[in-house]
Write a protein that holds these residues in place. Sequence first.
Motif, PDB file in Angstrom:
ATOM      1  N   VAL A 147       0.875  -1.164   0.000  1.00 30.06           N
ATOM      2  CA  VAL A 147       0.000   0.000   0.000  1.00 30.06           C
ATOM      3  C   VAL A 147       0.916   1.218   0.000  1.00 30.06           C
ATOM      4  O   VAL A 147       2.011   1.188   0.564  1.00 30.06           O
ATOM      5  CB  VAL A 147      -0.924  -0.052   1.237  1.00 30.06           C
ATOM      6  N   ARG A 151      -1.832   6.409   1.862  1.00 32.43           N
ATOM      7  CA  ARG A 151      -2.952   5.531   2.130  1.00 32.43           C
ATOM      8  C   ARG A 151      -2.833   4.830   3.467  1.00 32.43           C
ATOM      9  O   ARG A 151      -3.753   4.772   4.243  1.00 32.43           O
ATOM     10  CB  ARG A 151      -3.066   4.456   1.040  1.00 32.43           C
ATOM     11  N   HIS A 154      -3.279   6.346   7.550  1.00 35.33           N
ATOM     12  CA  HIS A 154      -4.472   6.383   8.409  1.00 35.33           C
ATOM     13  C   HIS A 154      -4.576   5.158   9.311  1.00 35.33           C
ATOM     14  O   HIS A 154      -5.288   5.171  10.296  1.00 35.33           O
ATOM     15  CB  HIS A 154      -5.745   6.509   7.556  1.00 35.33           C
ATOM     16  N   ALA A 155      -3.848   4.106   8.976  1.00 27.64           N
ATOM     17  CA  ALA A 155      -3.965   2.863   9.746  1.00 27.64           C
ATOM     18  C   ALA A 155      -3.036   2.841  10.965  1.00 27.64           C
ATOM     19  O   ALA A 155      -2.929   1.842  11.658  1.00 27.64           O
ATOM     20  CB  ALA A 155      -3.666   1.669   8.839  1.00 27.64           C
TER      21      ALA A 155
ATOM     22  N   ARG B  57      -5.833  -5.909   6.769  1.00 31.72           N
ATOM     23  CA  ARG B  57      -6.454  -4.748   7.412  1.00 31.72           C
ATOM     24  C   ARG B  57      -5.447  -3.945   8.208  1.00 31.72           C
ATOM     25  O   ARG B  57      -5.529  -2.719   8.285  1.00 31.72           O
ATOM     26  CB  ARG B  57      -7.578  -5.200   8.340  1.00 31.72           C
ATOM     27  N   ALA B  58      -4.507  -4.656   8.824  1.00 27.59           N
ATOM     28  CA  ALA B  58      -3.519  -3.974   9.657  1.00 27.59           C
ATOM     29  C   ALA B  58      -2.600  -3.096   8.831  1.00 27.59           C
ATOM     30  O   ALA B  58      -1.962  -2.186   9.355  1.00 27.59           O
ATOM     31  CB  ALA B  58      -2.704  -4.993  10.456  1.00 27.59           C
ATOM     32  N   VAL B  59      -2.508  -3.370   7.534  1.00 25.51           N
ATOM     33  CA  VAL B  59      -1.674  -2.531   6.681  1.00 25.51           C
ATOM     34  C   VAL B  59      -2.535  -1.666   5.761  1.00 25.51           C
ATOM     35  O   VAL B  59      -2.076  -1.188   4.732  1.00 25.51           O
ATOM     36  CB  VAL B  59      -0.658  -3.362   5.870  1.00 25.51           C
ATOM     37  N   GLY B  60      -3.802  -1.498   6.151  1.00 33.02           N
ATOM     38  CA  GLY B  60      -4.642  -0.544   5.433  1.00 33.02           C
ATOM     39  C   GLY B  60      -5.282  -1.068   4.166  1.00 33.02           C
ATOM     40  O   GLY B  60      -5.801  -0.281   3.375  1.00 33.02           O
ATOM     41  N   LEU B  61      -5.243  -2.384   3.967  1.00 30.50           N
ATOM     42  CA  LEU B  61      -5.906  -2.956   2.782  1.00 30.50           C
ATOM     43  C   LEU B  61      -7.246  -3.543   3.226  1.00 30.50           C
ATOM     44  O   LEU B  61      -7.341  -4.713   3.573  1.00 30.50           O
ATOM     45  CB  LEU B  61      -5.011  -4.022   2.141  1.00 30.50           C
ATOM     46  N   ASN B  88      -0.062  -3.392  -9.129  1.00 28.82           N
ATOM     47  CA  ASN B  88       0.354  -3.745  -7.785  1.00 28.82           C
ATOM     48  C   ASN B  88      -0.781  -4.320  -6.943  1.00 28.82           C
ATOM     49  O   ASN B  88      -0.577  -5.198  -6.105  1.00 28.82           O
ATOM     50  CB  ASN B  88       0.927  -2.483  -7.127  1.00 28.82           C
ATOM     51  N   ALA B 109      -7.204  -0.275  -0.525  1.00 32.76           N
ATOM     52  CA  ALA B 109      -7.503   0.346   0.755  1.00 32.76           C
ATOM     53  C   ALA B 109      -8.991   0.671   0.920  1.00 32.76           C
ATOM     54  O   ALA B 109      -9.584   0.406   1.960  1.00 32.76           O
ATOM     55  CB  ALA B 109      -6.655   1.608   0.935  1.00 32.76           C
TER      56      ALA B 109
END
Lengths: 156, 156
Positions: A147, A151, A154-155, B57-61, B88, B109
Amino acid sequence: MDTVDRRIIAALRTNGRVTYADLGRQVGLSASAVHERVGKLETAGVITGYHAMVDPRAVGLDVTALVSIHPTDTADDEDVADALAELNEVESCYRVAGDESFVVKVRVATVDDLERSLSRLRRIKGVARTRSTVVLSTRFEGRPNTVDEERSAHAE
Amino acid sequence: MDTVDRRIIAALRTNGRVTYADLGRQVGLSASAVHERVGKLETAGVITGYHAMVDPRAVGLDVTALVSIHPTDTADDEDVADALAELNEVESCYRVAGDESFVVKVRVATVDDLERSLSRLRRIKGVARTRSTVVLSTRFEGRPNTVDEERSAHAE
DNA sequence: ACTGAAACTGAGGAGGG
DNA sequence: CCCTCCTCAGTTTCAGT
């Protein structure tokens, strides 16, 4: 979760056996600092594990299929998911939006095994019908996707 | 490729960071014997790599989608695959049998990013249309699936 | 193909800034 | 949160069987 953590994560996704010393060199920290960060990332559940990737064909799993699972009117998704989890050949299981309730990836040795697996899937209570898409070849799978900076900010 | 190799592979799929010393204890060999076997499995392409698994989720995806890609009449699958490989956000790419030519897994994201990604996919030369299935939740993914003994015997 | 010895290297914890 | 030490355990090579 800063830039260094993200670089560590990226490095570990690429090579899960890289040493802390190497990682330290890559991100400009000492091995023990990296060791500490990785430990925190594991504890926080960001890194969930380390696994060897195996060529499925080399272990006799020559057939892959993506199977859409359509629910009956009275289906309980939790029960269906539990039943799917018990089938060894179901490698991935996604609950999805749409007509189907689940999409699963099934990996077996032969087309005969696929036939048997589909029978098992259809016998699950709550499954009305299935639709299978046979994989002809896998171009790439589970590729480390990064990512971008803004982006992921925010996490944190 | 014997029973010991299969046990080693299974152990490394479960825990890619297990030590050779530990592996040796598990299979009843010395660390150096295991080291040698693992090296051969890597050279032979049975073990293709070791990777850290990360909670997306922890890396914003936060958004995952399965996208079916329908080809135009004149599409060259190789070119399409190459174009997909350059994106990507496309984590996995399967060439499949059926109306669609590819099924890909996209991880981004936000839903806005998904929209942008689908635009990119549709702009690829050879892509006529796409059909997206949004993943609501992932029950499990890339689970170590073990083939049983008799089945794998033929692959030796 | 495996073992065991030997030299090397990383893991992982202590102590301090 | 990071560093430097320090010790123990694991890695890796190699001669021997």
